[in-house]
Design an enzyme around this catalytic site. Structure first.
Site, PDB file in Angstrom:
ATOM      1  N   HIS A 154       0.633  -1.413  -0.174  1.00 20.48           N
ATOM      2  CA  HIS A 154      -0.135  -0.163   0.242  1.00 20.48           C
ATOM      3  C   HIS A 154       1.423   1.324  -0.210  1.00 20.48           C
ATOM      4  CE1 HIS A 154      -2.944  -2.875   1.106  1.00 20.48           C
ATOM      5  NE2 HIS A 154      -4.149  -1.680   0.896  1.00 20.48           N
ATOM      6  N   LYS A 158      -0.718   4.941   4.602  1.00 22.26           N
ATOM      7  CA  LYS A 158      -0.928   3.867   5.080  1.00 22.26           C
ATOM      8  C   LYS A 158      -0.417   3.597   6.511  1.00 22.26           C
ATOM      9  CE  LYS A 158      -4.100  -0.951   4.895  1.00 22.26           C
ATOM     10  NZ  LYS A 158      -4.823  -0.373   4.944  1.00 22.26           N
TER      11      LYS A 158
END
Length: 266
Positions: A154, A158
């Protein structure tokens, strides 16, 4: 259906506002941000990069929830638990895309689901939920001769790891093997770890750039390997899935549901 967005100024919040506004069967009834947010008072349409909608971002969470048929929530665990309690009091359906819950938070959400319909998913996309269903089937078919590893990547911002989607895939693999994921989950490997234990489900977490979300489930056997992969290129897929889930809750009895229920692939 009147839908409110919790956490309107976040990346997902803005996508949700646009997705609700674009869906003929829904209207956005409100949106929230915590006290002190620079987004408070702003028109939610302008915030989302679309036309003005004549609704200002509010910090009055209870009032926004009470005025909605459903709320969509991609915020943080502490806030989500509060929203679930308020939604249960007002009879408002709750769509939860938040991840990173501890056991106490999970229990609080389950309690709220005795009074309202809650759809909770680590990922709202059709593709990822199909991937989870395939993961469960492949894990059951191959048995312990194949080791299972889950790799996810990600964007750099995140805050939780492994991702909620990775854990959802791990749970699907564990179900296929009739295992308890907590007992067989391996989150870190560092130093002299010794050989891999039969039945372990490993997780590897990558972070960087602006990656929306990549997930791969690897089944590694002797002399062969199967990989199931989903790559998300647009956060809009999650927003559209969440709106679909909100519409699905109409006239549904109280309960804790998953996206597989919404999509009819349970």
């Amino acid at each position: 259906m009147k839908i409110a967005v919790m956490g309107a100024a976040g990346r997902m919040g803005r996508q949700l506002i646009a997705a609700i506004a674009a869906e003929p069967q829904t209207m956005i009834s409100g949106a929230t941000e915590p006290i002190g947010s620079p987004a408070l008072g702003k028109d939610i349409g302008e915030l989302a990069g679309i036309e003005r909608l004549g609704i200002a971002v509010s910090s009055d969470v209870a009032a926004v929830i009470a005025a909605a048929d459903a709320i969509i929530d991609f915020t943080v665990p502490k806030a989500t638990v509060e929203f679930a309690s308020l939604a249960a009091q007002s009879g408002t359906a709750h769509i939860i895309g938040t991840t990173g819950f501890d056991k106490a938070a999970e229990a609080a959400i389950a309690e709220a689901a005795t009074k309202i319909a809650i759809v909770k998913a680590g990922n709202m996309s059709l593709g990822v939920n199909l991937l989870a269903a395939l993961t469960r089937q492949v894990a059951a078919a191959l048995g312990n001769d194949f080791d299972i590893e889950i790799v996810e990547m990600h964007h750099r911002m995140k805050i939780d790891a492994p991702s909620g989607t990775a854990l959802m895939l791990g749970d699907a693999a564990a179900q296929g093997r009739d295992l308890d994921l907590e007992e067989h989950s391996v989150r870190t490997r560092d130093g002299h770890t010794g050989p891999r234990h039969t039945g372990d489900i490993g997780f590897a977490t990558l972070r960087g750039g602006t990656v929306v979300g990549d997930h791969t489930v690897i089944f590694a056997g002797d002399g062969e390997r199967i990989e199931l992969t989903h790559r998300a290129a647009d956060r809009g897929i999650f927003a559209r899935g969440a709106v679909k889930a909100a519409l699905w809750t109409k006239d549904k009895p109280p309960g804790l549901y998953a996206m597989t229920d919404v999509l009819g692939i349970s």
